[in-house]
Design a protein around this motif. Structure first.
Motif, PDB file in Angstrom:
ATOM      1  N   SER A  29     -28.164 -71.168 -18.198  1.00 19.30           N
ATOM      2  CA  SER A  29     -28.930 -71.270 -16.951  1.00 19.30           C
ATOM      3  C   SER A  29     -30.351 -70.729 -17.134  1.00 19.30           C
ATOM      4  O   SER A  29     -31.320 -71.336 -16.690  1.00 19.30           O
ATOM      5  N   GLN A  30     -30.493 -69.581 -17.801  1.00 19.71           N
ATOM      6  CA  GLN A  30     -31.831 -69.023 -18.023  1.00 19.71           C
ATOM      7  C   GLN A  30     -32.667 -69.948 -18.914  1.00 19.71           C
ATOM      8  O   GLN A  30     -33.859 -70.135 -18.684  1.00 19.71           O
ATOM      9  N   TYR A  31     -32.019 -70.508 -19.872  1.00 16.34           N
ATOM     10  CA  TYR A  31     -32.742 -71.394 -20.774  1.00 16.34           C
ATOM     11  C   TYR A  31     -33.248 -72.632 -20.033  1.00 16.34           C
ATOM     12  O   TYR A  31     -34.387 -73.066 -20.251  1.00 16.34           O
ATOM     13  N   GLN A  32     -32.446 -73.137 -19.120  1.00 16.08           N
ATOM     14  CA  GLN A  32     -32.883 -74.302 -18.363  1.00 16.08           C
ATOM     15  C   GLN A  32     -34.040 -73.951 -17.456  1.00 16.08           C
ATOM     16  O   GLN A  32     -34.971 -74.732 -17.284  1.00 16.08           O
ATOM     17  N   GLN A  33     -33.961 -72.734 -16.858  1.00 19.69           N
ATOM     18  CA  GLN A  33     -35.050 -72.342 -15.950  1.00 19.69           C
ATOM     19  C   GLN A  33     -36.344 -72.062 -16.683  1.00 19.69           C
ATOM     20  O   GLN A  33     -37.423 -72.191 -16.123  1.00 19.69           O
ATOM     21  N   LEU A  56     -32.437 -83.902 -33.686  1.00 20.98           N
ATOM     22  CA  LEU A  56     -32.208 -82.526 -34.137  1.00 20.98           C
ATOM     23  C   LEU A  56     -31.384 -81.752 -33.125  1.00 20.98           C
ATOM     24  O   LEU A  56     -30.458 -81.019 -33.472  1.00 20.98           O
ATOM     25  N   ASP A  57     -31.779 -81.923 -31.859  1.00 20.06           N
ATOM     26  CA  ASP A  57     -31.072 -81.177 -30.820  1.00 20.06           C
ATOM     27  C   ASP A  57     -29.587 -81.531 -30.779  1.00 20.06           C
ATOM     28  O   ASP A  57     -28.725 -80.658 -30.758  1.00 20.06           O
ATOM     29  N   GLU A  58     -29.348 -82.809 -30.828  1.00 21.48           N
ATOM     30  CA  GLU A  58     -27.951 -83.211 -30.779  1.00 21.48           C
ATOM     31  C   GLU A  58     -27.231 -82.808 -32.043  1.00 21.48           C
ATOM     32  O   GLU A  58     -26.056 -82.469 -32.028  1.00 21.48           O
ATOM     33  N   SER A  59     -27.971 -82.785 -33.131  1.00 26.46           N
ATOM     34  CA  SER A  59     -27.328 -82.367 -34.371  1.00 26.46           C
ATOM     35  C   SER A  59     -26.935 -80.912 -34.312  1.00 26.46           C
ATOM     36  O   SER A  59     -25.898 -80.508 -34.824  1.00 26.46           O
ATOM     37  N   LYS A  60     -27.732 -80.133 -33.708  1.00 33.43           N
ATOM     38  CA  LYS A  60     -27.412 -78.703 -33.622  1.00 33.43           C
ATOM     39  C   LYS A  60     -26.347 -78.425 -32.584  1.00 33.43           C
ATOM     40  O   LYS A  60     -25.539 -77.529 -32.738  1.00 33.43           O
ATOM     41  N   ARG A 134     -50.723 -79.661 -31.272  1.00 33.82           N
ATOM     42  CA  ARG A 134     -49.582 -80.079 -32.093  1.00 33.82           C
ATOM     43  C   ARG A 134     -48.872 -78.860 -32.681  1.00 33.82           C
ATOM     44  O   ARG A 134     -47.646 -78.825 -32.766  1.00 33.82           O
ATOM     45  N   ARG A 135     -49.619 -77.828 -33.099  1.00 30.38           N
ATOM     46  CA  ARG A 135     -48.984 -76.650 -33.664  1.00 30.38           C
ATOM     47  C   ARG A 135     -48.157 -75.914 -32.607  1.00 30.38           C
ATOM     48  O   ARG A 135     -47.055 -75.404 -32.888  1.00 30.38           O
ATOM     49  N   THR A 136     -48.677 -75.824 -31.419  1.00 31.90           N
ATOM     50  CA  THR A 136     -47.925 -75.169 -30.341  1.00 31.90           C
ATOM     51  C   THR A 136     -46.633 -75.914 -30.038  1.00 31.90           C
ATOM     52  O   THR A 136     -45.553 -75.328 -29.852  1.00 31.90           O
ATOM     53  N   MET A 137     -46.706 -77.201 -30.016  1.00 32.10           N
ATOM     54  CA  MET A 137     -45.504 -78.007 -29.704  1.00 32.10           C
ATOM     55  C   MET A 137     -44.452 -77.837 -30.789  1.00 32.10           C
ATOM     56  O   MET A 137     -43.257 -77.720 -30.501  1.00 32.10           O
ATOM     57  N   MET A 138     -44.860 -77.770 -32.052  1.00 32.76           N
ATOM     58  CA  MET A 138     -43.893 -77.599 -33.140  1.00 32.76           C
ATOM     59  C   MET A 138     -43.225 -76.237 -33.062  1.00 32.76           C
ATOM     60  O   MET A 138     -42.016 -76.092 -33.305  1.00 32.76           O
ATOM     61  N   ARG A 139     -43.993 -75.200 -32.740  1.00 30.86           N
ATOM     62  CA  ARG A 139     -43.425 -73.875 -32.638  1.00 30.86           C
ATOM     63  C   ARG A 139     -42.410 -73.804 -31.488  1.00 30.86           C
ATOM     64  O   ARG A 139     -41.331 -73.216 -31.625  1.00 30.86           O
ATOM     65  N   SER A 146     -33.555 -72.924 -32.356  1.00 30.09           N
ATOM     66  CA  SER A 146     -32.932 -71.658 -32.713  1.00 30.09           C
ATOM     67  C   SER A 146     -32.108 -71.109 -31.561  1.00 30.09           C
ATOM     68  O   SER A 146     -30.993 -70.610 -31.746  1.00 30.09           O
ATOM     69  N   LEU A 147     -32.637 -71.207 -30.360  1.00 21.36           N
ATOM     70  CA  LEU A 147     -31.884 -70.735 -29.193  1.00 21.36           C
ATOM     71  C   LEU A 147     -30.605 -71.538 -28.988  1.00 21.36           C
ATOM     72  O   LEU A 147     -29.548 -70.986 -28.683  1.00 21.36           O
ATOM     73  N   THR A 148     -30.715 -72.818 -29.173  1.00 21.89           N
ATOM     74  CA  THR A 148     -29.522 -73.661 -29.029  1.00 21.89           C
ATOM     75  C   THR A 148     -28.448 -73.254 -30.017  1.00 21.89           C
ATOM     76  O   THR A 148     -27.240 -73.187 -29.690  1.00 21.89           O
ATOM     77  N   LYS A 149     -28.818 -72.959 -31.234  1.00 24.88           N
ATOM     78  CA  LYS A 149     -27.847 -72.560 -32.243  1.00 24.88           C
ATOM     79  C   LYS A 149     -27.180 -71.241 -31.865  1.00 24.88           C
ATOM     80  O   LYS A 149     -25.961 -71.087 -31.996  1.00 24.88           O
ATOM     81  N   ARG A 150     -27.999 -70.283 -31.378  1.00 28.60           N
ATOM     82  CA  ARG A 150     -27.411 -69.003 -30.995  1.00 28.60           C
ATOM     83  C   ARG A 150     -26.448 -69.168 -29.809  1.00 28.60           C
ATOM     84  O   ARG A 150     -25.381 -68.540 -29.759  1.00 28.60           O
TER      85      ARG A 150
END
Length: 1606
Positions: A29-33, A56-60, A134-139, A146-150
């Motif tokens: 829920s926090q991540y969605q908000q 990538l997202d679905e892969s993770k 572009r650099r901000t978007m990649m970060r 990483s959050l999804t994996k955790r």
């Protein structure tokens, strides 16, 4: 806690994510908000990145390995599916803009910057800004991943560690909602359910579980991704209900409700409404049902009124105990429901449909459909229903399919179909009958027959229901009525709709219109139309008016002839209630217009708009005749008929097809129910016959003309190409060729196979190549050598069969065979196995020899057998010793199915087995016949074989020893129809063998006959008899004697014609009809006879009858010489004398005797030809026996009875019967042997009357006895003990008392136990009666013997008073009295004297003596009056007590007469003579009295009068010895008769009370001694010693005076 999951969670692919922990949900829920998802600044620049991130997202998010397509399955470490990963749901704001908060702020900055850049900056700044973005978007993207994996790792951790905490009851995230729909629409109820473990969801309708399989296609239940749905297809009104969905798991159950209301749709249903999806059959629990329909019903034929049953056996595998498939029956693709005409039954493995009362409506194509959860199977066959017998010859068949249309308040339209059979004359019309439901009465609706097959019935009563039927009529008469229609209610359809229908739970759904106001005159009706118009009637229809009163309305119909303005009301008397009306009695050809007025209590409304002018007449024409009719072969009993449809036919009902044998012009209907379409299968035809067909069309107007006749066609099975062969195997292999064999196709297509084609292909490395033809020209044998092959190369083969219809499809490719030369020593396998002569218990198996012989020649074969369903281990040998022939007869078990194989043998060993044969069922098929041998009248020996199932192309193939016969010189074969005959030309021993015949194109029809040497010899003998025939004789020449001693010579020929000739020969000389010989020949019976009145000495010789009938001859002779002739002559003379004897009175039956059951010997004879004057005289030993009764000839029987026969009755009995016509004598010798035989018969009757032996105990021992009805002194009886004769002795004696025969066993012992028998000798086998004297019987008898023995001893030894005392003694006072009696008993008794029941003591007055233990005396020295009284003597010992008593009466003294002693006899009379030696003055005592004891005070019994011979008095019974009582009980005195000339007091009872003695009166002394029964009186006149005593009445015993003692 275990980390493993339950099986129902591991293997279920679609369970929800309800197991997430609260921490995990909070993190998501926090991540969605936080808005961490990304969005591109422009669609074009962001699509590539978005796609990359998505992957990538679905892969993770998924623990599954990366795949080409994303997956959402969650798996644990053991690669077990544990769940489904739901993609994260984005917020609504993100969906609206497509950007997160950070991205939106950056976009704004970028936009402002770009606006300023246009004024101030350069291209370098633009480059730098783009790089930063572009650099901000990649970060941010990396952080999100990483959050999804955790989150995923944390989620998996909590899932394993806190599994139990995650379990909870089901919850409805989205509940089903209620729906209201129109009829025929679809509705879907769906809900979303969460819970752990995953809940099981079940749908209910009105609390009844919904099973989609119970109504395939109606319901569809789906469950996907926690979304559960119930789809109801094409809703009808019954679907209105409350629906409940129930979710249940191990933690609990929860339900949710929704309602569905289905409304009736008044308009047309849109065709675009959702169509129900095709139902898909789902296999539950991993089970797939296999359904097989066997024992199917075939095309069936019935007749109206009969009962027919159709049935199939249904096999469902696997078989579940409570599983019931859905069984449905269809007729012409319409589902049948149970009714009184059709009844369905399911017995668990058989489905049956019973048509209880056949009608033509029942004709059609019947289909059985068996539905399971895995699919369905069907079977169909046609049922034909023939017309029933007409009540009147020539009457038409009954109509059919009576249907009610447009039922209203007071009328209904009836339609029907015309019958196919008109009875030979055109149908004049039809009568319609109606019957009110609930009553049995039928009422005819129309007075004149209707030609049109529709009729409006009026005059119905509103609210009542009716059924209808139709009858056809022609000039011959009326048909049977049709089957009654379904009930129709006389009710307006609008009223029926207004009443509505009740739903199961929602109450009534009522479709109503707003009620009009009251008191309004109805407006004019609308939409008046003519719905039907015929020459007989016109039907009008209209709509009710919109404005009308509150009460109901009625209608008036008016008509107007076209061209006039005159309107005439049609229904003047009775208004019409419903908006329908039928008008009759219109003039055909005239044009009419019609209008309608509505009316109610307020008045009559305006008329409706009139119709257009309608001309009265039939608007529907009879259809035209169908076009060309083309028949096509189908089976051997059916033809497929096709035709061209009738042109421009309106409202066509169907077609009738008729068939006729070519040239007969007799037409029969093929169907009795009209068929749709232009093709029909005509069944029930005769095989081999040629038929022609024609077709007629029909509609309501009638039947069309017949089509043109088809071309004749012969009924036989259609020819098709054969099925592929099978069982390809290799028989021999050399370097470049292989010999193949195969089995004949199971179906050859109805024609002989003309040959086979073989194809082959190489197989290299397991890869098959192209097919090549091995033979261009077909081969007729089922074996072929394929040449030009390559050595050591693998090949596959296929075979095709060909017949007249063409070449069939190829067989399946064979196994892979390598082409390499065989070098084995044993032979190859036999091939081409064939089963012939299949019967219930045997068959004959044939085979062909191996192609490859091996190193040596084949010297035998072995046959193996097994049941078809058994495994390969079930093979067993039939013959232990090798069979030299290539055929073998095998015994079978009836009803079993077998397969066979054959192995060949040579010196090297046994080959591999052949390919198994086709399965063979051991049964004798119906119609099977055996081959029979016959010899005709010309002596020709032939073998005959018949076949009932022969086909036109069938041939009879004859074989000898199962090899086709090629030598036609030995036999001639003739075949005609279904019979074939093989005749031997010159039969001899070379023709011995097994002859067989096979009929082709049949189901294995074959037979054989084994001709042995013995059988051939017998046949040759019969053949000779037929070539040189003789007249068969039933009997040879015989002779018999007739009445008067006439002689008859006769014989009977079995078969002789009326033209037969007979010659009579005596001693080689032909004799002819004359005075001596009388001849007769009965041509009907074949009896030939000759008569002679007498036989003389010259008639000795040989008599011969010679017969000739065409070429057949015969003769029979009879030799009458020597003793034979003399005996015949003697018998003839005797019979002549007998005839003469019988002319007068004679004996019909001579004297004989019989013994009755009463042992009376009855000598009888039967006489004849007697008259009134006939006399019968009886004699015995020459002396006439006078009969006590007059002889009676009424029955012609004379009897002489001898009762209690004895030896004196032996003799010769004779009866002489005579009158004026003569006499006859009959003699019966009953001496010596005759008498002995008679007595034996008497003894037999006595023996049979004997009773079974019985056992009786006596005081001497045990007695066995039997009674007979009569005993004769001559009867010889023997007794047996243990089957040995008993000799008489002192201990065992036998005797006869009256009719009792007894055996006495004295003093029996244990040795006397055993079986005893008495045997009666009757001169034959004798008769025995037995008894078993052992066991309980002996014990009981012995015990009774001991008891009786003891009683006898006691009786013999008890104390007795042997000499009795007088009853009464009368003596004068002063005299002396002395009485003496004898005493007996062992031991010696005790003697006691009593006076008046008181014991006396011996003294000087009373002298009491007991001397020598035998004599007891009583003396009174001088009698005085005090001595009067009752005296008694009592004797007793241990065995008993006895008493005797007397009464003493003392009279006054008459003088000194001196002492006198009296001795009395047994009767108490005084005996004059010498006194007893011991007691000279004693009198002979009378028999004593025995007192009957009455414990404890016994009382002596009343004395009994005595007889001259003193037997034991009845009152003197032995009693046990008891002490004498001191105080006896006084009895009641009884009076006694007075004595003449004396006054006697009443006689006291045996026990008078002391002191109560009577007082005597003084009497005048007389010189008499009076004898009385109970007193002795001494009267001596004047003391004279020689005075004669005076006698008293005889009833009183008298006493004789004794001279006084000196």
């Amino acid at each position: 806690m275990s980390g493993s999951l339950p099986f129902y969670q591991k293997h279920h692919r679609h369970y929800d994510r309800g197991y997430r922990s609260r921490e995990t949900q909070s993190a998501i829920s926090q991540y969605q908000q936080s808005g961490s998802s990304y969005s591109s600044h422009s669609r074009s620049s962001s699509q590539g990145l978005a796609a990359t991130f998505s992957a990538l997202d679905e892969s993770k998010l998924s623990p599954m390995p990366k795949r080409a397509k994303p997956t959402y399955l969650a798996m644990d470490k053991e690669n077990q599916i544990i769940g489904y990963v739901v993609p994260i749901f984005r917020g609504s704001h993100e969906f609206e803009s497509g950007l997160s908060d950070t991205e939106e702020a950056r976009l704004k900055e970028s936009s402002a910057y770009m606006a300023g850049r246009g004024l101030f900056s350069s291209a370098v700044e633009t480059e730098r800004s783009d790089y930063t973005s572009r650099r901000t978007m990649m970060r941010e993207s990396a952080e999100r991943i990483s959050l999804t994996k955790r989150i995923h790792e944390n989620e998996e951790y909590h899932k394993r560690m806190n599994e139990d905490n995650l379990m909870h009851t089901p919850e409805f995230v989205i509940k089903p909602r209620s729906h209201t729909v129109w009829e025929k629409q679809c509705v879907r109820l769906h809900c979303t359910v969460s819970g752990w473990p995953e809940p099981r969801v079940v749908w209910y309708k009105n609390n009844v579980s919904i099973d989609p399989m119970t109504d395939p296609g109606k319901y569809k239940v789906e469950s996907k991704y926690n979304v559960h749905s119930l789809e109801i297809n094409r809703c009808d009104f019954d679907d209105t209900a409350q629906y409940r969905v129930s979710a249940m798991n191990s933690k609990g159950e929860l339900s949710s409700f929704a309602s569905v209301v289905v409304k009736r749709f008044k308009g047309a249903v849109e065709e675009s409404l959702p169509v129900p999806s095709q139902y898909g059959y789902v296999c539950e629990y991993g089970i797939t049902f296999e359904t097989h329909i066997v024992e199917k019903f075939d095309v069936s034929f019935g007749r109206e009124g009969e009962t027919m049953s159709l049935g199939c056996t249904v096999i469902i595998y696997p078989s579940l105990q409570r599983f019931k498939p859905e069984i449905e029956w269809y007729r012409d693709d319409k589902l049948l429901t149970p009714s009184k005409w059709a009844q369905m039954h399911w017995s668990g493995d058989r489905a049956t449909l019973t048509l209880t009362h056949l009608n033509k409506e029942d004709e059609g194509l019947y289909t059985l459909r068996v539905t399971t959860k895995s699919g369905y199977q069907t079977h169909s066959a046609y049922v034909f229903v023939r017309d029933g017998e007409a009540e009147v010859a020539g009457a038409p068949a009954s109509p059919l399919d009576v249907v009610c249309h447009e039922a209203n308040k007071d009328y209904v339209i009836i339609s029907w179909k015309q019958p196919a059979v008109d009875g030979g004359s055109p149908i004049l019309g039809y009568f319609v009958d109606r019957c009110e439901v609930g009553t049995p009465h039928w009422i005819q609706c129309n007075d004149t027959p209707m030609k049109f097959a529709r009729y409006p019935v009026t005059g119905l009563v509103e609210g009542r229901s009716y059924t209808f039927r139709v009858r056809a009529v022609n000039k011959a008469g009326m048909s049977h009525p049709s089957r009654a229609s379904l009930p129709a209610a006389a009710m307006d359809p609008a009223d029926r709709a207004r009443k509505g229908t009740s739903a199961p739970w929602t109450g009534q759904i009522i479709v109503t219109e707003e009620e009009p106001a009251e008191g309004v005159i109805p407006s004019k009706p609308g939409d008046l139309t003519v719905t039907e118009a015929t020459r007989n009637y016109v039907v009008l229809s209209w709509k009710p008016p919109g404005e009308r009163g509150h009460e109901g309305i009625m209608y008036y119909v008016e008509k107007c002839v076209s061209g006039t303005d005159s309107w005439q009301r049609v229904n003047t008397e009775i208004p019409v209630k419903s908006p329908r009306f039928a008008l009759f009695d219109l003039s055909e050809g005239k044009a009419y217009s019609f209008r309608v007025r509505a009316c109610n209590s307020a008045g009559v409304g305006e008329p409706s708009d009139p119709t257009e002018a309608i001309t009265v007449g039939d608007k529907l024409d009879i259809p035209s005749a169908p076009g060309r009719v083309v028949p096509t072969r189908n089976t051997d009993t059916s033809i497929v008929v096709s035709w061209v449809a009738s042109k421009d036919a309106k409202e066509l009902v169907g077609y009738y097809i008729e068939a006729s044998i070519a040239g007969s012009n007799v037409w029969e209907p093929c169907n009795n129910k009209p068929v749709q379409g232009t093709r029909f299968f005509c069944h029930g035809l005769t095989t081999g016959e040629s038929y022609v067909f024609r077709v007629r069309a029909l509609n309501a107007a009638g039947l069309s003309e017949c089509s043109q006749e088809s071309e004749p066609i012969e009924v036989k099975a259609a020819i098709a190409s054969p099925e592929p062969p099978n069982g390809i195997s290799v028989l021999e292999c050399v370097r470049d060729s292989m010999v193949l064999s195969w089995k004949q196709p199971a179906f050859i297509g109805g024609a002989d196979i003309t040959g086979y084609f073989v194809d082959y292909r190489k197989v290299v490395g397991g890869v098959p190549g192209k097919w090549h033809e091995a033979n261009i020209k077909s081969v007729s044998e089922r074996a072929y050598r394929v040449s030009d092959l390559e050595e050591t190369v693998d090949y596959q083969f296929q075979v095709r069969a060909a017949n007249m219809a063409g070449v069939g499809i190829p067989s399946l490719p064979s196994e892979i065979f390598k082409c390499e030369e065989w070098t084995i020593a044993v032979p190859g396998p036999p091939h081409d196995l064939q089963a012939l002569e299949v019967r219930s218990t045997s068959l004959v198996l044939l085979w062909k020899p191996p192609v490859y012989q091996g190193r040596d020649q084949v010297n035998g074969y072995y046959v193996d057998i097994k049941e078809a369903a058994a495994g390969i281990e079930a093979w067993k040998g039939v013959n232990e010793k090798a069979c030299l022939n290539r055929y073998l007869k095998i015994n079978l078990k009836e009803g079993e199915t077998y397969v066979f194989r054959v192995r060949a043998q040579n010196k090297a060993g046994v080959s591999k087995p052949s390919e198994p044969s086709e399965p063979v069922l051991a049964e004798t098929k119906p119609g099977t016949t055996e081959m029979v041998v016959d010899v005709d009248d010309d002596g020709v020996i032939s073998l005959n074989f018949a076949c009932d199932s022969i086909k036109p192309d069938s041939t009879f193939i004859w074989s000898k020893n199962y090899e086709e016969m090629t030598d036609t010189t030995r036999m001639t074969i003739e075949t005609k129809g279904g019979k074939s005959r093989a005749m031997f030309n010159t039969p001899d021993m070379e023709d011995v063998g097994i002859y067989s015949c096979v009929v082709s194109h049949t189901d294995g029809s074959s037979g054989s006959y084994t001709l042995t040497e013995e059988g051939l010899k017998e046949l040759l003998k019969i053949s000779h008899d037929h070539k040189f025939p003789i007249i068969p004789l039933k009997t040879e020449l015989a002779v018999e004697l007739l009445e008067k001693g006439r002689v008859r010579f006769w014989l009977q020929a079995e078969k002789i014609s009326a033209n037969g000739k007979i010659d009579y020969v005596f001693n080689d000389n032909t004799i002819s009809q004359g005075e001596k010989y009388k001849m007769n020949f009965d041509k009907n019976t074949g009896v030939i006879e000759m008569f002679m009145d007498t036989l003389g000495d010259g008639d000795e010789g040989t008599f011969t009858f010679q017969m000739q009938d065409g070429k057949a001859t015969n003769q029979s002779s009879l030799v009458l010489i020597g003793d034979v002739f003399k005996q015949l002559k003697k018998e003839a003379e005797f019979m002549r004398k007998e005839w003469i004897r019988k002319q007068g009175p004679h004996f019909v039956e001579y004297l004989s005797y019989e013994v009755t059951q009463d042992c009376i010997v009855r000598i009888r004879c039967k006489v004849g030809n007697i008259k009134k004057e006939t006399v019968a005289l009886w004699y015995k030993d020459g002396r006439e026996v006078q009969a006590n009764e007059k002889l009676d000839f009424s029955e012609g029987v004379l009897n002489l009875e001898i009762a209690q026969i004895s030896k004196k009755d032996a003799g010769v009995y004779e009866v002489i019967l005579k009158d004026d016509r003569g006499k006859d004598t009959s003699t019966l010798d009953l001496t010596d042997k005759g008498f002995k035989d008679l007595m034996n018969q008497v003894f037999g009757v006595i023996a049979n009357s004997s009773t079974p032996l019985k056992i009786q105990s006596t005081e001497e021992g045990i007695r066995l006895y039997s009674f007979v009805s009569y005993y004769n002194d001559e009867l010889h009886v023997t007794w047996h003990y243990k089957d040995h004769h008993i000799s008489a002795c002192d201990r065992i004696k036998s005797g006869v008392v009256g009719e009792q025969l007894w055996l006495q066993i004295s003093e029996p012992t244990e040795k006397d136990k055993g079986k005893y028998a008495i045997e009666f000798f009757d001169g034959k086998g004798g008769l025995q009666r037995t008894v078993e004297l052992s066991g309980q019987a002996f014990d009981d008898a012995y015990a009774e013997f001991q008891r009786l023995k003891a009683a006898a001893i006691a009786e013999r030894n008890r104390a007795r008073v042997a000499g009795g005392l007088p009853d009464v003694v009368t003596i004068q006072e002063g005299k002396a009295l002395n009485l003496t009696c004898n005493i007996s008993g062992d031991p010696v008794p005790e003697v006691t004297w009593l006076k008046n029941e008181r014991e006396m003591v011996s003294d000087d007055h009373y002298i009491l003596k007991f001397e020598a233990g035998k004599f007891a005396s009583f003396t009174i020295t001088q009698v005085n009056t005090a001595d009067s009284g009752k005296y008694s003597i009592l004797v007793k010992n241990k065995y008993g007590t006895e008493s005797s008593e007397f009464t003493l009466k003392v009279t006054e003294s008459l003088g000194d007469l001196g002492g006198t002693t009296y001795l009395t006899d047994a009767d108490g009379n005084v005996i004059v003579g010498q006194p007893h030696p011991m007691t000279p003055k004693a009198a002979t005592p009378k028999p004593p009295k025995t007192p009957t004891p009455k414990p404890p005070t016994p009382t002596p019994p009343t004395p009994t009068p005595q007889t001259p011979t003193p037997p034991t008095p009845t009152s003197k019974t032995p009693v046990p010895a008891t002490p004498t009582p001191e105080t006896p009980t006084p009895p009641t005195p009884t009076p006694t008769p007075e004595v003449p000339d004396s006054s006697a007091p009443p006689t006291p009872t045996p026990t008078p009370t002391p002191g109560d003695g009577p007082k005597e009166k003084k009497k005048k002394v007389t010189k008499k001694v009076t004898k009385r029964k109970d007193s002795v009186v001494l009267k001596t006149p004047g003391g004279s010693k020689d005075a004669t005593p005076e006698t008293t009445p005889a009833s009183t015993p008298a006493a004789t005076p004794v001279p006084p003692e000196e």
